[in-house]
Design a protein around this motif. Sequence first.
Motif, PDB file in Angstrom:
ATOM      1  N   GLY A  40       0.826  -1.199   0.000  1.00 34.71           N
ATOM      2  CA  GLY A  40       0.000   0.000   0.000  1.00 34.71           C
ATOM      3  C   GLY A  40       0.857   1.244   0.000  1.00 34.71           C
ATOM      4  N   PRO A  41       0.221   2.396  -0.055  1.00 36.49           N
ATOM      5  CA  PRO A  41       0.977   3.647  -0.091  1.00 36.49           C
ATOM      6  C   PRO A  41       1.679   3.917   1.237  1.00 36.49           C
ATOM      7  N   SER A  43       2.591   5.837   4.444  1.00 35.28           N
ATOM      8  CA  SER A  43       1.733   6.694   5.260  1.00 35.28           C
ATOM      9  C   SER A  43       2.551   7.654   6.118  1.00 35.28           C
ATOM     10  N   ASN A  49      -2.695   7.787   5.691  1.00 31.49           N
ATOM     11  CA  ASN A  49      -2.929   8.147   4.299  1.00 31.49           C
ATOM     12  C   ASN A  49      -4.132   9.071   4.147  1.00 31.49           C
ATOM     13  N   THR A  61      -9.839   6.994  -5.113  1.00 29.86           N
ATOM     14  CA  THR A  61      -8.498   6.830  -4.558  1.00 29.86           C
ATOM     15  C   THR A  61      -8.190   5.350  -4.369  1.00 29.86           C
ATOM     16  N   TYR A  62      -9.145   4.599  -3.832  1.00 32.21           N
ATOM     17  CA  TYR A  62      -8.928   3.175  -3.586  1.00 32.21           C
ATOM     18  C   TYR A  62      -8.730   2.420  -4.900  1.00 32.21           C
ATOM     19  N   THR A  64      -7.473   3.702  -7.674  1.00 27.25           N
ATOM     20  CA  THR A  64      -6.135   4.084  -8.142  1.00 27.25           C
ATOM     21  C   THR A  64      -5.066   3.284  -7.408  1.00 27.25           C
ATOM     22  N   TRP A  65      -5.203   3.178  -6.090  1.00 27.77           N
ATOM     23  CA  TRP A  65      -4.257   2.383  -5.315  1.00 27.77           C
ATOM     24  C   TRP A  65      -4.304   0.925  -5.738  1.00 27.77           C
ATOM     25  N   GLN A  68      -2.275   0.425  -8.694  1.00 25.68           N
ATOM     26  CA  GLN A  68      -0.850   0.600  -8.409  1.00 25.68           C
ATOM     27  C   GLN A  68      -0.279  -0.520  -7.527  1.00 25.68           C
ATOM     28  N   TYR A  69      -1.044  -0.971  -6.514  1.00 25.82           N
ATOM     29  CA  TYR A  69      -0.516  -1.909  -5.520  1.00 25.82           C
ATOM     30  C   TYR A  69      -1.106  -3.307  -5.600  1.00 25.82           C
ATOM     31  N   VAL A  73      -5.161  -3.875  -0.820  1.00 29.22           N
ATOM     32  CA  VAL A  73      -4.289  -2.747  -0.472  1.00 29.22           C
ATOM     33  C   VAL A  73      -4.399  -2.463   1.021  1.00 29.22           C
ATOM     34  N   THR A  75      -3.883   0.262   3.983  1.00 30.84           N
ATOM     35  CA  THR A  75      -3.766   1.698   4.220  1.00 30.84           C
ATOM     36  C   THR A  75      -4.028   1.970   5.693  1.00 30.84           C
TER      37      THR A  75
END
Length: 126
Positions: A40-41, A43, A49, A61-62, A64-65, A68-69, A73, A75
């Motif tokens: 995940g992104p 933090s 986040n 946003t979720y 997009t994550w 990416q992940y 994910v 968070t």
Amino acid sequence: MSDHVTGGLEGLLVAVVIGVALRSYFAKPKLPHGVRFPPGPTSLPILGNALAVDVNAPWVTYKTWGSQYGNVVYTRLFGQDNIVINSEEIARDLLENRSQNYSDRPEIATNELFGVDYTTAFHAIQ
């Protein structure tokens, strides 16, 4: 109030805020050895986040994550761990097919004595 008392209260407030900030920063989730959270992104301390999530459309946003992940994910928002599932197949598998692993209710011994041992709210999945 006197300046002495006001200064003491301000100092106490600052100490409490710093204490809460340090506690949340250094508090690490307790996981069994070898178990890791999904990707995940990165933090921020305390906020996690929260600044990255669009409050008007958090699902964007979720999603997009998820791109990416991956479909699952991890968070952290204001000190609370969250797992976002971006796949219907994974969600069904985890939340329906394996629900016995994740949704347990505590047994309360006195419920049977009072005749409320079989209610939906207190029903333990066996």
